[in-house]
Design a protein around this motif. Structure first.
Motif, PDB file in Angstrom:
ATOM      1  N   GLU A 202       0.831  -1.208   0.000  1.00  0.00           N
ATOM      2  CA  GLU A 202       0.000   0.000   0.000  1.00  0.00           C
ATOM      3  C   GLU A 202       0.861   1.252   0.000  1.00  0.00           C
ATOM      4  O   GLU A 202       0.517   2.264  -0.604  1.00  0.00           O
ATOM      5  N   GLN A 203       1.994   1.161   0.699  1.00  0.00           N
ATOM      6  CA  GLN A 203       2.895   2.314   0.740  1.00  0.00           C
ATOM      7  C   GLN A 203       3.418   2.636  -0.663  1.00  0.00           C
ATOM      8  O   GLN A 203       3.494   3.796  -1.062  1.00  0.00           O
ATOM      9  N   ALA A 204       3.733   1.570  -1.405  1.00  0.00           N
ATOM     10  CA  ALA A 204       4.227   1.779  -2.777  1.00  0.00           C
ATOM     11  C   ALA A 204       3.134   2.397  -3.641  1.00  0.00           C
ATOM     12  O   ALA A 204       3.391   3.307  -4.443  1.00  0.00           O
ATOM     13  N   VAL A 205       1.886   1.921  -3.461  1.00  0.00           N
ATOM     14  CA  VAL A 205       0.763   2.498  -4.209  1.00  0.00           C
ATOM     15  C   VAL A 205       0.639   3.977  -3.873  1.00  0.00           C
ATOM     16  O   VAL A 205       0.533   4.837  -4.746  1.00  0.00           O
ATOM     17  N   SER A 206       0.699   4.240  -2.571  1.00  0.00           N
ATOM     18  CA  SER A 206       0.562   5.616  -2.105  1.00  0.00           C
ATOM     19  C   SER A 206       1.652   6.510  -2.707  1.00  0.00           C
ATOM     20  O   SER A 206       1.379   7.626  -3.156  1.00  0.00           O
ATOM     21  N   ASN A 207       2.877   6.006  -2.760  1.00  0.00           N
ATOM     22  CA  ASN A 207       3.973   6.767  -3.366  1.00  0.00           C
ATOM     23  C   ASN A 207       3.730   7.031  -4.848  1.00  0.00           C
ATOM     24  O   ASN A 207       3.938   8.144  -5.330  1.00  0.00           O
ATOM     25  N   TYR A 208       3.265   5.994  -5.536  1.00  0.00           N
ATOM     26  CA  TYR A 208       2.970   6.159  -6.960  1.00  0.00           C
ATOM     27  C   TYR A 208       1.899   7.223  -7.174  1.00  0.00           C
ATOM     28  O   TYR A 208       2.017   8.086  -8.043  1.00  0.00           O
ATOM     29  N   VAL A 209       0.820   7.120  -6.379  1.00  0.00           N
ATOM     30  CA  VAL A 209      -0.294   8.047  -6.595  1.00  0.00           C
ATOM     31  C   VAL A 209       0.136   9.478  -6.271  1.00  0.00           C
ATOM     32  O   VAL A 209      -0.168  10.413  -7.005  1.00  0.00           O
ATOM     33  N   GLN A 210       0.894   9.626  -5.197  1.00  0.00           N
ATOM     34  CA  GLN A 210       1.393  10.955  -4.836  1.00  0.00           C
ATOM     35  C   GLN A 210       2.230  11.545  -5.964  1.00  0.00           C
ATOM     36  O   GLN A 210       2.067  12.701  -6.349  1.00  0.00           O
ATOM     37  N   ARG A 211       3.089  10.711  -6.485  1.00  0.00           N
ATOM     38  CA  ARG A 211       3.931  11.166  -7.586  1.00  0.00           C
ATOM     39  C   ARG A 211       3.074  11.581  -8.770  1.00  0.00           C
ATOM     40  O   ARG A 211       3.342  12.573  -9.451  1.00  0.00           O
ATOM     41  N   GLY A 212       1.992  10.811  -8.988  1.00  0.00           N
ATOM     42  CA  GLY A 212       1.052  11.149 -10.052  1.00  0.00           C
ATOM     43  C   GLY A 212       0.376  12.490  -9.801  1.00  0.00           C
ATOM     44  O   GLY A 212       0.206  13.291 -10.725  1.00  0.00           O
ATOM     45  N   ILE A 213      -0.001  12.744  -8.557  1.00  0.00           N
ATOM     46  CA  ILE A 213      -0.653  14.024  -8.220  1.00  0.00           C
ATOM     47  C   ILE A 213       0.296  15.184  -8.533  1.00  0.00           C
ATOM     48  O   ILE A 213      -0.102  16.196  -9.102  1.00  0.00           O
ATOM     49  N   PHE A 214       1.577  15.025  -8.163  1.00  0.00           N
ATOM     50  CA  PHE A 214       2.543  16.103  -8.436  1.00  0.00           C
ATOM     51  C   PHE A 214       2.641  16.352  -9.943  1.00  0.00           C
ATOM     52  O   PHE A 214       2.679  17.495 -10.400  1.00  0.00           O
ATOM     53  N   ALA A 215       2.675  15.256 -10.687  1.00  0.00           N
ATOM     54  CA  ALA A 215       2.810  15.400 -12.141  1.00  0.00           C
ATOM     55  C   ALA A 215       1.589  16.093 -12.731  1.00  0.00           C
ATOM     56  O   ALA A 215       1.713  16.951 -13.613  1.00  0.00           O
ATOM     57  N   LEU A 216       0.395  15.733 -12.229  1.00  0.00           N
ATOM     58  CA  LEU A 216      -0.825  16.378 -12.722  1.00  0.00           C
ATOM     59  C   LEU A 216      -0.777  17.874 -12.452  1.00  0.00           C
ATOM     60  O   LEU A 216      -1.044  18.691 -13.332  1.00  0.00           O
ATOM     61  N   ALA A 217      -0.414  18.241 -11.220  1.00  0.00           N
ATOM     62  CA  ALA A 217      -0.399  19.659 -10.853  1.00  0.00           C
ATOM     63  C   ALA A 217       0.665  20.410 -11.652  1.00  0.00           C
ATOM     64  O   ALA A 217       0.419  21.504 -12.155  1.00  0.00           O
ATOM     65  N   ASP A 218       1.838  19.817 -11.784  1.00  0.00           N
ATOM     66  CA  ASP A 218       2.909  20.502 -12.513  1.00  0.00           C
ATOM     67  C   ASP A 218       2.531  20.690 -13.975  1.00  0.00           C
ATOM     68  O   ASP A 218       2.805  21.730 -14.565  1.00  0.00           O
ATOM     69  N   GLN A 219       1.915  19.669 -14.533  1.00  0.00           N
ATOM     70  CA  GLN A 219       1.562  19.769 -15.947  1.00  0.00           C
ATOM     71  C   GLN A 219       0.402  20.743 -16.155  1.00  0.00           C
ATOM     72  O   GLN A 219       0.414  21.537 -17.088  1.00  0.00           O
ATOM     73  N   LEU A 220      -0.571  20.709 -15.243  1.00  0.00           N
ATOM     74  CA  LEU A 220      -1.731  21.597 -15.381  1.00  0.00           C
ATOM     75  C   LEU A 220      -1.348  23.051 -15.194  1.00  0.00           C
ATOM     76  O   LEU A 220      -1.819  23.925 -15.893  1.00  0.00           O
ATOM     77  N   TYR A 221      -0.512  23.323 -14.186  1.00  0.00           N
ATOM     78  CA  TYR A 221      -0.263  24.712 -13.817  1.00  0.00           C
ATOM     79  C   TYR A 221       1.120  25.195 -14.220  1.00  0.00           C
ATOM     80  O   TYR A 221       1.277  26.303 -14.698  1.00  0.00           O
TER      81      TYR A 221
END
Lengths: 202, 323
Positions: free
Chosen positions: A170-189
Motif C-alpha cells: 500500500e505504501q508503494a501504491v501511495s507513493n505512486y499516486v502521490q507522484r502522479g498528483i505532483f505530475a498532474l499539478a505541474d503539468q496543469l499549472y
C-alpha cells in the motif's frame, strides 16, 4: 508596482478565528482561479532569476504562501502584478538571507521585468487544454505509476484494493499516486516537465 | 520583512499535502480526520498553498474517465461502450481519445460533484422527476448534460429513484462496475472492498466493466441485492421491508430489526464523528430492534444499557460499551 508590495510581516493569521476579512473559501477560490493559471509564467520568471534552478520550487512555494497570507487579509485587485511583485520580493529576501551578494547588487537584477500580457485562453479551449495537459502528465509517468493513479482517480479504488491488484505494498501504491498528483499539478499549472523529473519518491 | 523562521522547503510540505489529499479519498474518511486536516491547514499558509494547489489538480483530473486497457479482445467492447456513452459529444471524444502505453483515455463529460460530510444528507431533484439522495460521507458526480443520464459514485451510499426512459437508461459507474436502471428505485453502497446494489422497485442490471477480470453481469428484481467485489458477484434476496429499513437514513433514521449489535454500532459510526466502541467481543452478536435518529448515539447506548444490562462509558470522543 512597488506600492502593491505584500505585507506578510504581520502577526500570524488564524483564518478560522473569524477575525479576517477574507474567508478561507474566498481565498482558496481566488488562489485556484486567479493565481494557479499564472504558474507557468511565474515559473519562467523564477527560472530566469533563480541562481540555482533546484531552488525554483522552494521559491514558488514561498511566493504562494506569501500571496495567500496577504489575500486572506484582503484580496488584491490585480492578481498578476501582485504575484510578480511578491515573487520579486521573495527573490531579494532569499539573496539577503543567503548573504550571497550585497544588497545593492540585488537592485541590478532583472527582477522588475514582469512578463507581458499573454492572451488568455477562451473557455472552450481551456477545457480541451486541461484535458490535453492531463494526458501529457499521464504520458510522462512510468507505466506502474500511471496505473496506480488511474485506478485511484478514475476507478476510485481504495489503496488496499490497488495494492492487491498490482501486487505491491500500500505504501508503494501511495507513493505512486502521490507522484502522479505532483505530475498532474505541474503539468496543469506549471507546464514544467523538467521539474516533473525531480518527483522521485523512492 | 524576513520572518524569523526560514521558510520550509517545498518537497516535504508537498508530500505531506499529497498524503492528506490521498487520505480524503478513502471511503472511511471521517469528520474527525477532516478536523485534523483543517488543523494542519490552519497551522501554516505554506500548507494551504500546497494543499489547495494539489487539490485543484486532483479535481481537474475528474475529467479523465473510462480508461480501458486496449487489449485486442476487449477493443470491440470498449468501442461499443464509447459509442453508447459518448455519441452526443462525438466531436470532443474523437480528439480526446489518446492511446498511452496500452491504455486508452476518454474524457468524462462535464460533471458536477455532489458530496456530503460524515452525518450529512442531501437530496437532488431533477427536472425529469429523478431523485438522487446522498447519505453520509458520500461523493457522486453527475453529468451536467442531464440527457446523458450518467453518474459516478466515488464513495458512500446513494439512493436513486430514476424516472425511467427506455431510450436513455440511467447508468451509474462505481469503480469497476456499472449499474443500469431499467425503471427503478435502487440503493448503491460503496464500501472499502465491496459494492452493494439493492433493488426496491423495477429492474436494474449490474455488470463488471473491468476488462482485466472476469466479466460478470446480473439483472436484479425487487428485493434482490447484488454484492460485488473485484472478483466476485453474488445475489441475495432480502425482504423489501428490510431494504426499506436500510433506507431509514433518508428520514434521518436508523432502523434495526434483528440487527446484530456489531452492525448497529457500525451504522451509528458511519453517521457520527463520535464513535461507539464495543469492548467485549462476546456481545457483538446480540440482536437489536428499534428505530433511532442517526445522531442519537447516546440514546442507543442508554437502550443497550437498559435492555441488555451492558455498561456504557464515555471516554474522549468515544462511547465504550462492554459487559
Amino acid at each position: 508596482m512597488n506600492d502593491e508590495k505584500p505585507s506578510w510581516n504581520n502577526e500570524s493569521v488564524h483564518p478560522r478565528a473569524g477575525d479576517t476579512a477574507v474567508s478561507w473559501a474566498e481565498a482558496k477560490a481566488w488562489f485556484v482561479r486567479d493565481v494557479l493559471p499564472l504558474e507557468a509564467m511565474l515559473m519562467r520568471f523564477l527560472q530566469r532569476n533563480c541562481r540555482n534552478t533546484s531552488d525554483v520550487e522552494d521559491v514558488r512555494q514561498e511566493v504562494y504562501a506569501h500571496v495567500l497570507r496577504a489575500a486572506e487579509k484582503s484580496l488584491p485587485e490585480r492578481t498578476k502584478p501582485f504575484l510578480f511583485s511578491t515573487a520579486r520580493n521573495v527573490l531579494i529576501d532569499r539573496l539577503r538571507r543567503e548573504n550571497v551578494i550585497p544588497i545593492d547588487i540585488a537592485a541590478d537584477l532583472d527582477l522588475t521585468v514582469v512578463p507581458s500580457e499573454e492572451p488568455g485562453p477562451e473557455r472552450a479551449v481551456f477545457a480541451r487544454e486541461t484535458l490535453r495537459r492531463l494526458q501529457l502528465a499521464l504520458n510522462d509517468l512510468p507505466p506502474r505509476c500511471r496505473e496506480a493513479l488511474i485506478l485511484k482517480r478514475v476507478e476510485g479504488l481504495s489503496l488496499q484494493e490497488i495494492s492487491r491488484r498490482m501486487g505491491i505494498s500500500e505504501q508503494a501504491v501511495s507513493n505512486y499516486v502521490q507522484r502522479g498528483i505532483f505530475a498532474l499539478a505541474d503539468q496543469l499549472y506549471g507546464e514544467q516537465s523538467a521539474i516533473g523529473g525531480e518527483h522521485d519518491l523512492t | 520583512m524576513i520572518s524569523p523562521d526560514l521558510p520550509p522547503s517545498a518537497k516535504p510540505v508537498r508530500e505531506e499535502a499529497a498524503a492528506w489529499l490521498l487520505r480524503t479519498t478513502a471511503p472511511d474518511w471521517s469528520a474527525k480526520q477532516q478536523k485534523q486536516l483543517d488543523d494542519w491547514l490552519s497551522a501554516s499558509e505554506f500548507h494551504r498553498a500546497a494543499y489547495w494547489r494539489l487539490e485543484a489538480a486532483w479535481k481537474e483530473a475528474a475529467r479523465l474517465a473510462a480508461i480501458r486497457p486496449s487489449k485486442p479482445d476487449r477493443a470491440q467492447a470498449g468501442k461499443a461502450f464509447i459509442r453508447g456513452t459518448f455519441r452526443a459529444i462525438a466531436a470532443v471524444a474523437v480528439f480526446a481519445i489518446v492511446g498511452i502505453g496500452g491504455y486508452q483515455i476518454y474524457s468524462r463529460p462535464d460533471v458536477t460533484v455532489y458530496a456530503t460530510p460524515v452525518g450529512g444528507h442531501r437530496t437532488l431533484t431533477f427536472p425529469d422527476g429523478t431523485i438522487i439522495e446522498l447519505s453520509t460521507n458520500t461523493e457522486v458526480s453527475i453529468a451536467n448534460d442531464l440527457t446523458r443520464r450518467q453518474a459516478w459514485l466515488t464513495k458512500g451510499e446513494v439512493y436513486f429513484q430514476i424516472a425511467h426512459n427506455p431510450d436513455h437508461p440511467f447508468v451509474v459507474t462505481v469503480g469497476g462496475h456499472k449499474v443500469t436502471d431499467l425503471g427503478t428505485k435502487f440503493l448503491i453502497t460503496r464500501g472499502e472492498k465491496r459494492l452493494e446494489v439493492a433493488l426496491l422497485e423495477g429492474r436494474a442490471r449490474v455488470e463488471t466493466i473491468n476488462a482485466n477480470g472476469p466479466q460478470r453481469a446480473t439483472e436484479l428484481t425487487p428485493g434482490e441485492v447484488a454484492v460485488a467485489t473485484a472478483d466476485t458477484m453474488s445475489v441475495t434476496k432480502r425482504p423489501v421491508a428490510k431494504l426499506s429499513n436500510e433506507l431509514g437514513w433518508r428520514k434521518g433514521l436508523l432502523i434495526f430489526d434483528g440487527t446484530t449489535l456489531a452492525d448497529a454500532v457500525s451504522e451509528f459510526n458511519k453517521y457520527n464523528v463520535e464513535q461507539i466502541v464495543i469492548r467485549d467481543p462476546s456481545i457483538l452478536k446480540l440482536r437489536v430492534n428499534g428505530t433511532f435518529p442517526v445522531h442519537a448515539r447516546q440514546e442507543f447506548a442508554d437502550v443497550a444499557h437498559a435492555v441488555f444490562g451492558l455498561r456504557v462509558k464515555a471516554q474522549g470522543n468515544e462511547t465504550l460499551i462492554f459487559k
